[in-house]
Design a protein around this motif. Structure first.
Motif, PDB file in Angstrom:
ATOM      1  N   ASP A  45       0.489  -1.216  -0.205  1.00 36.66           N
ATOM      2  CA  ASP A  45      -0.024   0.365  -0.415  1.00 36.66           C
ATOM      3  C   ASP A  45       0.828   1.029   0.026  1.00 36.66           C
ATOM      4  OD1 ASP A  45      -2.446  -0.578  -0.088  1.00 36.66           O
ATOM      5  OD2 ASP A  45      -2.428  -1.739   1.416  1.00 36.66           O
ATOM      6  N   ALA A  46       2.201   1.273  -0.013  1.00 34.27           N
ATOM      7  CA  ALA A  46       2.934   2.329  -0.495  1.00 34.27           C
ATOM      8  C   ALA A  46       3.342   2.858   0.811  1.00 34.27           C
ATOM      9  CB  ALA A  46       2.181   3.296  -1.672  1.00 34.27           C
ATOM     10  N   ALA A  47       3.096   2.022   2.267  1.00 36.84           N
ATOM     11  CA  ALA A  47       3.343   2.782   3.439  1.00 36.84           C
ATOM     12  C   ALA A  47       4.484   3.250   4.038  1.00 36.84           C
ATOM     13  CB  ALA A  47       2.259   1.807   4.272  1.00 36.84           C
ATOM     14  N   THR A  96       1.331  -5.386  -5.317  1.00 37.26           N
ATOM     15  CA  THR A  96       0.885  -5.242  -6.567  1.00 37.26           C
ATOM     16  C   THR A  96      -0.748  -4.107  -5.567  1.00 37.26           C
ATOM     17  OG1 THR A  96       1.203  -6.731  -7.563  1.00 37.26           O
ATOM     18  CG2 THR A  96      -0.630  -5.574  -8.039  1.00 37.26           C
ATOM     19  N   ILE A  97      -0.954  -2.763  -6.333  1.00 37.79           N
ATOM     20  CA  ILE A  97      -2.466  -2.283  -6.115  1.00 37.79           C
ATOM     21  C   ILE A  97      -3.389  -2.345  -7.448  1.00 37.79           C
ATOM     22  CG2 ILE A  97      -2.958   0.202  -5.875  1.00 37.79           C
ATOM     23  CD1 ILE A  97      -0.182   0.636  -5.118  1.00 37.79           C
ATOM     24  N   VAL A 104       5.751   1.598  -9.533  1.00 37.14           N
ATOM     25  CA  VAL A 104       4.212   1.748  -8.708  1.00 37.14           C
ATOM     26  C   VAL A 104       3.754  -0.330  -9.410  1.00 37.14           C
ATOM     27  CG1 VAL A 104       2.373   1.891  -8.392  1.00 37.14           C
ATOM     28  CG2 VAL A 104       3.456   3.524  -7.950  1.00 37.14           C
ATOM     29  N   ASN A 105       3.820  -0.856  -9.060  1.00 40.37           N
ATOM     30  CA  ASN A 105       2.992  -1.923  -9.949  1.00 40.37           C
ATOM     31  C   ASN A 105       1.922  -2.390  -9.180  1.00 40.37           C
ATOM     32  OD1 ASN A 105       1.822  -4.905  -9.648  1.00 40.37           O
ATOM     33  ND2 ASN A 105       4.481  -5.051 -10.010  1.00 40.37           N
ATOM     34  N   ALA A 152       4.553   8.371  -9.838  1.00 34.63           N
ATOM     35  CA  ALA A 152       5.210   6.774  -9.779  1.00 34.63           C
ATOM     36  C   ALA A 152       6.467   7.254 -10.410  1.00 34.63           C
ATOM     37  CB  ALA A 152       4.822   5.662 -10.423  1.00 34.63           C
ATOM     38  N   ASP A 153       8.365   6.687  -9.941  1.00 41.52           N
ATOM     39  CA  ASP A 153       9.333   6.945 -10.836  1.00 41.52           C
ATOM     40  C   ASP A 153       9.737   5.785 -12.015  1.00 41.52           C
ATOM     41  OD1 ASP A 153      10.713   8.628  -9.288  1.00 41.52           O
ATOM     42  OD2 ASP A 153      10.811   7.639  -7.518  1.00 41.52           O
TER      43      ASP A 153
END
Length: 350
Positions: A72-74, A91-92, A144-145, A172-173
């Motif tokens: 969750d990109a935490a 994965t999101i 970001v996946n 995202a990069d």
């Protein structure tokens, strides 16, 4: 010390419980600027010889954390502070979903492996986007996946991926289309080129339209037949993708249902990398993941043609300073081989 902690304490607890506790601890660390910066100065790769540029993004070192840990990109900043050269979150999915029923994460300690059937449990693209908008307190490359929401039918998969990309690509990069997890029914069917072409083309249109043009990669399974690997490689070139990540987990194993990662995946992941390199040469960035345990594995993947290498399961068995240790060892190896930069090692045995 960590090995003793793992064998005597951590191994006695449910794997997913430990995972969530670790993510929460790192999330707290991510919002403690003094501690985070201190760890970053101590552990992050700083050797100029390790710097790598791929698809227009600059990485402080070639070794990063694969998707699956920070769903969750935490806690990306804390992970980077522990020595990873980049962090791939997810994965999101476009919509929040609980994933599959527990238990769904299993250690195979004797094989230094994991089996997971998590099922893309995450809070959705909007929640991840809110976290990714925060100012980064330490320099960290964040990929970001994205994956398909489970309840979305296959016929609407492209629109579902586009919905995620629209929210996440600008933050995202680099962006990764995951069509290779074995834990969402029907997902791997999307690796068939006839289905994959329109999906990737639609997501690429979104990624190309961001202010900085977000690089787009696709992540494939180790269980693809060789002809299918070639077909995906040709498609990536045709569409002008920026890279291929090889590989996801494998279903070629016995025991618990789910995807197997770790040491047993090593030889197949390397074989897929070598096949991709033979097919595409250096025209596209290759990212190798699967069975990476130590500096020898990272070095072998670089020599075989990977520009970047990722790990995850090895972190569980080797402890918090694993990535920092690998980068320090890579620095020594570059100098031992008389190289000015680690980029000179890429593809030497391809």
């Amino acid at each position: 010390m960590y090995r003793l902690l793992f064998t005597q304490v951590l191994r006695r607890f449910d794997a997913e419980t430990v995972h969530h506790a670790t993510v929460r601890a790192l999330a707290v660390l991510s919002v403690l600027p003094f501690v985070r910066r201190l760890l970053f100065r101590w552990l992050a790769p700083t050797d100029p010889a390790l710097r790598i540029s791929a698809f227009g993004v600059h990485f402080p070192g070639p070794f990063g954390l694969a998707a699956g840990f920070d769903k969750d990109a935490a806690c990306a900043e804390a992970v980077a502070a522990l020595g990873f050269g980049h962090v791939e979150v997810g994965t999101i999915t476009a919509h929040a979903q609980p994933g599959n029923p527990r238990p769904r994460l299993f250690r195979l300690s004797g094989e230094r492996a994991l089996v997971n059937r998590m099922g893309f449990n995450n809070h959705g693209a909007a929640a991840a986007a809110r976290r990714l908008r925060r100012t980064r307190g330490v320099p960290v490359v964040v990929g970001v996946n994205i994956g398909k929401t489970k309840v979305v039918p296959e016929a609407q998969a492209a629109a579902d991926y586009v919905a995620s990309a629209a929210q996440l690509a600008p933050l995202a990069d680099y962006l990764v289309v995951n069509v290779s997890s074995p834990n969402t029914p029907g997902l791997r069917n999307l690796q068939a080129v006839d289905l994959l072409r329109p999906l990737l083309a639609a997501v690429k249109e979104v990624a190309d339209g961001t202010p900085r043009r977000t690089p787009l990669l696709v992540k494939i399974a180790p269980d693809l037949a060789d002809d299918d690997i070639d077909a995906v490689a040709d498609l990536a070139l045709e569409l002008g993708l920026d890279g291929i990540i090889a590989t996801n987990t494998t279903i070629d194993h016995r025991g618990e249902t789910g995807g197997l990662s770790g040491r047993p995946l090593k030889s197949r992941s390397l074989a897929v990398l070598r096949r991709l390199r033979a097919r595409v040469g250096d025209r596209i960035t290759l990212v190798s993941v699967g069975g990476v345990e130590d500096v020898d594995d990272v070095w072998e993947r670089l020599l075989a043609g990977a520009t970047l290498v990722q790990g995850y399961t090895g972190w569980i068995y080797n402890g918090p300073f694993w990535a920092s240790r690998i980068h320090r060892q890579l620095s020594r190896r570059v100098r031992r081989h008389g190289l000015k930069s680690i980029t000179e090692a890429i593809g030497r045995t391809a």
